[in-house]
Motif scaffolding. Structure first.
Motif, PDB file in Angstrom:
ATOM      1  N   ALA A 176      37.217-106.752 -85.345  1.00  0.00           N
ATOM      2  CA  ALA A 176      37.544-107.372 -84.061  1.00  0.00           C
ATOM      3  C   ALA A 176      37.867-106.318 -83.006  1.00  0.00           C
ATOM      4  N   LEU A 177      38.628-105.294 -83.405  1.00  0.00           N
ATOM      5  CA  LEU A 177      38.970-104.240 -82.451  1.00  0.00           C
ATOM      6  C   LEU A 177      37.735-103.426 -82.076  1.00  0.00           C
ATOM      7  N   LYS A 178      36.897-103.121 -83.051  1.00  0.00           N
ATOM      8  CA  LYS A 178      35.663-102.389 -82.780  1.00  0.00           C
ATOM      9  C   LYS A 178      34.780-103.172 -81.803  1.00  0.00           C
ATOM     10  N   LYS A 179      34.655-104.467 -82.016  1.00  0.00           N
ATOM     11  CA  LYS A 179      33.837-105.310 -81.140  1.00  0.00           C
ATOM     12  C   LYS A 179      34.392-105.319 -79.720  1.00  0.00           C
ATOM     13  N   ARG A 180      35.710-105.366 -79.608  1.00  0.00           N
ATOM     14  CA  ARG A 180      36.336-105.395 -78.283  1.00  0.00           C
ATOM     15  C   ARG A 180      36.075-104.097 -77.520  1.00  0.00           C
ATOM     16  N   ILE A 181      36.188-102.987 -78.198  1.00  0.00           N
ATOM     17  CA  ILE A 181      35.953-101.691 -77.548  1.00  0.00           C
ATOM     18  C   ILE A 181      34.489-101.538 -77.163  1.00  0.00           C
ATOM     19  N   GLU A 182      33.587-101.973 -78.041  1.00  0.00           N
ATOM     20  CA  GLU A 182      32.161-101.881 -77.726  1.00  0.00           C
ATOM     21  C   GLU A 182      31.796-102.783 -76.556  1.00  0.00           C
ATOM     22  N   LYS A 183      32.398-103.957 -76.494  1.00  0.00           N
ATOM     23  CA  LYS A 183      32.114-104.894 -75.401  1.00  0.00           C
ATOM     24  C   LYS A 183      32.546-104.320 -74.053  1.00  0.00           C
ATOM     25  N   ASN A 184      33.657-103.578 -74.039  1.00  0.00           N
ATOM     26  CA  ASN A 184      34.214-103.065 -72.782  1.00  0.00           C
ATOM     27  C   ASN A 184      34.015-101.559 -72.618  1.00  0.00           C
ATOM     28  N   ASN A 185      33.092-100.976 -73.388  1.00  0.00           N
ATOM     29  CA  ASN A 185      32.985 -99.518 -73.387  1.00  0.00           C
ATOM     30  C   ASN A 185      32.664 -98.930 -72.006  1.00  0.00           C
ATOM     31  N   ALA A 186      31.956 -99.686 -71.171  1.00  0.00           N
ATOM     32  CA  ALA A 186      31.613 -99.179 -69.838  1.00  0.00           C
ATOM     33  C   ALA A 186      32.754 -99.368 -68.836  1.00  0.00           C
ATOM     34  N   LYS A 187      33.856-100.007 -69.280  1.00  0.00           N
ATOM     35  CA  LYS A 187      34.955-100.321 -68.363  1.00  0.00           C
ATOM     36  C   LYS A 187      36.275 -99.693 -68.800  1.00  0.00           C
ATOM     37  N   LEU A 188      36.237 -98.857 -69.833  1.00  0.00           N
ATOM     38  CA  LEU A 188      37.470 -98.258 -70.333  1.00  0.00           C
ATOM     39  C   LEU A 188      37.808 -96.944 -69.640  1.00  0.00           C
ATOM     40  N   PHE A 189      36.792 -96.204 -69.213  1.00  0.00           N
ATOM     41  CA  PHE A 189      37.042 -94.877 -68.653  1.00  0.00           C
ATOM     42  C   PHE A 189      36.400 -94.700 -67.278  1.00  0.00           C
TER      43      PHE A 189
ATOM     44  N   ALA B 242      30.151 -96.009 -84.594  1.00  0.00           N
ATOM     45  CA  ALA B 242      29.619 -95.603 -85.900  1.00  0.00           C
ATOM     46  C   ALA B 242      30.553 -95.977 -87.048  1.00  0.00           C
ATOM     47  N   LEU B 243      31.731 -96.484 -86.722  1.00  0.00           N
ATOM     48  CA  LEU B 243      32.715 -96.806 -87.762  1.00  0.00           C
ATOM     49  C   LEU B 243      32.298 -98.055 -88.538  1.00  0.00           C
ATOM     50  N   PRO B 244      32.101 -97.957 -89.851  1.00  0.00           N
ATOM     51  CA  PRO B 244      31.779 -99.151 -90.651  1.00  0.00           C
ATOM     52  C   PRO B 244      33.053 -99.956 -90.921  1.00  0.00           C
ATOM     53  N   CYS B 245      33.127-101.156 -90.410  1.00  0.00           N
ATOM     54  CA  CYS B 245      34.328-101.984 -90.559  1.00  0.00           C
ATOM     55  C   CYS B 245      34.058-103.137 -91.529  1.00  0.00           C
ATOM     56  N   VAL B 246      34.931-103.257 -92.504  1.00  0.00           N
ATOM     57  CA  VAL B 246      34.802-104.339 -93.486  1.00  0.00           C
ATOM     58  C   VAL B 246      35.956-105.326 -93.373  1.00  0.00           C
ATOM     59  N   THR B 247      37.016-104.957 -92.628  1.00  0.00           N
ATOM     60  CA  THR B 247      38.150-105.868 -92.460  1.00  0.00           C
ATOM     61  C   THR B 247      37.990-106.651 -91.158  1.00  0.00           C
ATOM     62  N   GLU B 248      38.576-107.826 -91.121  1.00  0.00           N
ATOM     63  CA  GLU B 248      38.463-108.676 -89.933  1.00  0.00           C
ATOM     64  C   GLU B 248      39.147-108.036 -88.735  1.00  0.00           C
ATOM     65  N   ALA B 249      40.326-107.449 -88.944  1.00  0.00           N
ATOM     66  CA  ALA B 249      41.070-106.830 -87.846  1.00  0.00           C
ATOM     67  C   ALA B 249      40.326-105.620 -87.296  1.00  0.00           C
ATOM     68  N   GLY B 250      39.794-104.787 -88.172  1.00  0.00           N
ATOM     69  CA  GLY B 250      39.053-103.616 -87.734  1.00  0.00           C
ATOM     70  C   GLY B 250      37.795-103.990 -86.987  1.00  0.00           C
TER      71      GLY B 250
END
Length: 218
Positions: A93-106, A83-91
């Protein structure tokens, strides 16, 4: 259990990504962008969640019965990141990475004995790297396979706090059975440096060379 190398994503099995790799990468991004509120938001919440989980592991071990209480917090973290609105490239990229691997983090929260990092695997790989440097490429495929078998047994003994030498001398084939037989172990056999009739290749070559020289002299 793996790092974030994309090649592992094609394996048809449940996976647990190494969270230490993720922590390291998040910290690096925060250091590069110390005033990025999006990165700070993710880093703070992930840090709080993981510290709570590690406290439980330190107290009870990797038991799903106790780790299950963190599932709701883990799900909340993933929802907050999504739900985090990200406007920076770094933010972003990290949000995308976590969403991509969300089923494999926990994944480890749902199983007994599944670690949340791959430190053991990396430690084992370092052992092989040291051997490769020492051997300097002077080994055969057969010799390498034998070394890897011994390395696997050695590291398993180390993690289970079992003497590698005593396990080999016991002639047991099950490390867990050996570890559980403390106090009722059978006497260790006499030390066998090598099986009866075995000849080292180097010694064999020397014997052949001596025999050849002896024939030439005659």
């Amino acid at each position: 259990m793996s790092d974030f190398y994309a090649g592992y994503d094609g394996m048809p099995c449940q996976q647990q990504k190494c969270l230490i790799h993720l922590i390291r990468d998040i910290n690096e991004e925060v250091l590069k962008h110390p005033f990025n509120e999006e990165l700070t938001f993710i880093a703070q919440r992930f840090g709080i969640l993981l510290r709570q989980i590690v406290d439980t592991i330190d107290k009870y071990g990797l038991k799903k019965f106790h780790l299950g209480k963190h599932k709701r917090s883990a799900d909340r973290f993933l929802v907050d990141v999504a739900a985090l609105p990200c406007v920076t490239e770094a933010g972003a990229a990290l949000k995308k990475r976590i969403e991509k691997n969300n089923a494999k983090l926990f994944t480890f929260l749902n199983h007994d004995g599944v670690p949340w990092n791959n430190n053991n695997a990396e430690h084992a790989a370092k052992r092989f790297a040291y051997y490769r440097e020492t051997a300097d490429g002077q080994f055969s495929e057969a010799g390498l396979n034998e070394y890897l078998v011994l390395l696997s047994i050695y590291l398993t003994c180390k993690y289970k706090r079992v003497s590698f030498l005593k396990f080999l001398l016991s002639q047991e084939k099950d490390i867990d059975a050996f570890a559980g037989s403390v106090g009722r172990r059978r006497p260790l056999p006499m030390v066998e440096l090598h099986p009866e009739g075995f000849t080292f290749a180097r010694r064999e070559r020397k014997q052949n060379r001596d025999q050849t020289q002896e024939r030439d002299t005659q």
